[in-house]
Design a protein around this motif. Structure first.
Motif, mmCIF file in Angstrom:
data_model
loop_
_atom_site.group_PDB
_atom_site.id
_atom_site.type_symbol
_atom_site.label_atom_id
_atom_site.label_comp_id
_atom_site.label_asym_id
_atom_site.label_seq_id
_atom_site.Cartn_x
_atom_site.Cartn_y
_atom_site.Cartn_z
ATOM 1 N N SER A 142 1.193 -1.458 -0.133
ATOM 2 C CA SER A 142 -0.151 0.098 -0.051
ATOM 3 C C SER A 142 0.780 0.823 -0.304
ATOM 4 O O SER A 142 2.478 1.097 0.122
ATOM 5 C CB SER A 142 -1.160 0.104 1.590
ATOM 6 O OG SER A 142 -0.425 0.525 2.431
ATOM 7 N N ASN A 143 0.547 2.531 0.239
ATOM 8 C CA ASN A 143 1.283 3.445 -0.290
ATOM 9 C C ASN A 143 2.010 4.051 1.434
ATOM 10 O O ASN A 143 1.526 3.075 2.235
ATOM 11 C CB ASN A 143 0.096 4.901 -0.056
ATOM 12 C CG ASN A 143 -0.331 5.144 -1.797
ATOM 13 O OD1 ASN A 143 0.346 5.259 -2.135
ATOM 14 N ND2 ASN A 143 -1.245 5.491 -2.295
ATOM 15 N N GLU A 145 1.883 6.098 4.046
ATOM 16 C CA GLU A 145 1.172 6.621 4.449
ATOM 17 C C GLU A 145 1.444 7.455 6.343
ATOM 18 O O GLU A 145 2.449 6.299 7.062
ATOM 19 C CB GLU A 145 0.295 6.959 4.732
ATOM 20 C CG GLU A 145 -0.895 6.286 3.063
ATOM 21 C CD GLU A 145 -2.064 5.319 2.837
ATOM 22 O OE1 GLU A 145 -3.321 6.803 3.041
ATOM 23 O OE2 GLU A 145 -2.729 4.867 2.250
ATOM 24 N N ILE A 152 1.266 11.232 2.014
ATOM 25 C CA ILE A 152 1.819 10.091 1.423
ATOM 26 C C ILE A 152 3.181 10.375 0.695
ATOM 27 O O ILE A 152 3.333 11.413 0.092
ATOM 28 C CB ILE A 152 0.843 10.044 0.382
ATOM 29 C CG1 ILE A 152 -0.785 9.103 0.708
ATOM 30 C CG2 ILE A 152 1.060 8.549 -0.964
ATOM 31 C CD1 ILE A 152 -1.514 9.137 -0.654
ATOM 32 N N THR A 154 4.536 10.042 -1.963
ATOM 33 C CA THR A 154 4.434 10.187 -3.599
ATOM 34 C C THR A 154 5.320 9.230 -4.099
ATOM 35 O O THR A 154 6.871 10.081 -4.685
ATOM 36 C CB THR A 154 3.791 11.586 -4.257
ATOM 37 O OG1 THR A 154 2.737 11.650 -3.861
ATOM 38 C CG2 THR A 154 3.299 10.875 -6.294
ATOM 39 N N PRO A 187 3.101 1.228 -5.309
ATOM 40 C CA PRO A 187 2.475 1.078 -4.229
ATOM 41 C C PRO A 187 0.845 1.382 -4.776
ATOM 42 O O PRO A 187 0.462 1.680 -5.403
ATOM 43 C CB PRO A 187 2.080 2.767 -3.516
ATOM 44 C CG PRO A 187 3.470 2.992 -3.685
ATOM 45 C CD PRO A 187 4.393 2.450 -4.881
ATOM 46 N N ASN A 188 -0.632 0.350 -3.963
ATOM 47 C CA ASN A 188 -1.121 0.113 -4.210
ATOM 48 C C ASN A 188 -1.356 -0.137 -5.937
ATOM 49 O O ASN A 188 -2.701 -0.934 -6.651
ATOM 50 C CB ASN A 188 -2.255 1.371 -4.752
ATOM 51 C CG ASN A 188 -2.508 1.314 -3.752
ATOM 52 O OD1 ASN A 188 -2.754 1.400 -2.588
ATOM 53 N ND2 ASN A 188 -2.412 2.900 -2.938
ATOM 54 N N THR A 241 9.395 14.318 -3.939
ATOM 55 C CA THR A 241 8.165 14.089 -2.882
ATOM 56 C C THR A 241 8.059 14.586 -1.896
ATOM 57 O O THR A 241 9.395 14.940 -0.900
ATOM 58 C CB THR A 241 8.035 12.772 -2.494
ATOM 59 O OG1 THR A 241 8.289 11.820 -4.018
ATOM 60 C CG2 THR A 241 7.171 12.340 -0.954
ATOM 61 N N SER A 250 4.037 0.971 5.484
ATOM 62 C CA SER A 250 2.640 0.969 4.574
ATOM 63 C C SER A 250 2.829 -0.507 5.038
ATOM 64 O O SER A 250 3.096 -1.284 6.134
ATOM 65 C CB SER A 250 3.975 0.686 3.612
ATOM 66 O OG SER A 250 3.419 0.184 2.526
ATOM 67 N N GLY A 277 -0.206 4.273 -8.219
ATOM 68 C CA GLY A 277 -0.170 4.593 -7.372
ATOM 69 C C GLY A 277 -0.002 6.326 -6.665
ATOM 70 O O GLY A 277 0.270 6.321 -5.787
ATOM 71 N N ASP A 278 -0.096 7.518 -8.044
ATOM 72 C CA ASP A 278 0.653 8.687 -7.489
ATOM 73 C C ASP A 278 -0.737 9.908 -7.221
ATOM 74 O O ASP A 278 -0.134 10.715 -7.921
ATOM 75 C CB ASP A 278 1.595 9.490 -8.578
ATOM 76 C CG ASP A 278 2.841 8.140 -8.910
ATOM 77 O OD1 ASP A 278 2.986 7.603 -7.165
ATOM 78 O OD2 ASP A 278 3.354 7.845 -10.215
#
Length: 279
Positions: A142-143, A145, A152, A154, A187-188, A241, A250, A277-278
């Motif tokens: 996942s991201n 976070e 996030i 990114t 991510p994702n 980022t 994550s 996932g961005d």
């Protein structure tokens, strides 16, 4: 009377001799041996993680490793996965690759953090179904976070470098296949295969290993090194980022399926990415 007696006795001897001449001897006999195997159940007890490094190697510490899910009994199970910590890093405006902090394991027969030693990271599958049907071990993320303003990371991605396969069976033709070097997790994004057993492969215990134990040992023994790093798993974070001074987390999801890709893990190559996932 004498003649009759002698005749009768001679007849008896000759008769016995005839029986002896036709006797059958048994000097080579075969019998049967048999054993039946059944699929383990909860009643057969918990499975144990098998440390994947060669126990006869002087570089290998003798460790006890707990199952990822305590109480796992099989018959097809993930026994070990990788928990990834990329340490505490200084905020940077440059693209950065961060090595994973080496996982620590307990020396066998000891207790306490003072008896923890660095050990290679690995994922292990145990297949006790007895069907040789194959399986596929995949991982997704996942991201990263946080609860902060820029919540996030990114563009962050995890890369698995060279992974090696350790198969515990005698017949190495049954060993599963590992991923190619440079496998990326986005991510994702789509789940990626890290170890696959095609039909006829993967019975017993199989591990995909990341890291070099000799290198981890050398870092651990170096008093000038505070954090032992495993450079076989890396986190990339773009310099562009925005990063807040906080902890980003994550979730890695490891999934074991029974329908392996016929082309093996990472069939599309290390640069075949899912959704970026961005957003």
């Amino acid at each position: 009377m004498r003649l009759v007696t002698v005749s009768a006795l001679s007849s008896t001897i000759l008769s016995g001799g005839a029986v002896s001449a036709f006797a059958e001897e048994a000097r080579n006999v075969t019998t049967d041996g048999e054993i039946q195997f059944t699929v383990p159940t909860d009643e057969d007890g918990e499975l144990e993680v098998i440390p994947p490094l060669d126990p006869d190697d002087d570089e290998t510490p003798d460790v006890e490793i707990n199952p990822e899910v305590p109480g796992t009994t099989g018959p097809l199970s993930i026994m070990k996965a990788v928990t990834m910590n990329f340490g505490s890093q200084v905020i940077s405006n440059q693209d950065q690759n961060y090595n994973m902090v080496a996982e620590m394991q307990q020396l066998r027969g000891t207790e306490g953090e003072e008896n923890l030693v660095p050990y290679v990271s690995f994922a292990q599958v145990q297949d006790l179904r007895g069907t040789n049907a194959g399986w596929d071990l995949q991982v997704s993320m996942s991201n990263f976070e946080s609860d902060s303003q820029n919540n996030i990371l990114t563009g962050a991605e995890i890369t698995f470098m060279d992974g090696t396969i350790r198969y515990e069976g005698n017949n190495q033709n049954n060993a599963p296949s590992g991923h190619t070097s440079g496998l990326k997790l986005l991510p994702n994004g789509a789940a990626r295969s890290v170890m696959t057993a095609s039909e006829g492969e993967g019975a017993g215990a199989s591990s995909v290993i990341w890291g070099n134990q000799a290198d981890l040992n050398a870092q651990f023994e170096n008093e000038d090194i505070d954090v032992v790093e495993n450079n076989a798993i890396r986190l990339f974070v773009p310099g562009a980022t925005a990063k807040d001074a906080t902890t980003y987390e994550s979730t890695l999801t490891w999934e074991l399926t029974t329908t392996p890709d016929a082309d093996g893990p990472d069939a599309d190559g290390p640069d075949a990415d899912g959704p970026d996932g961005d957003t």
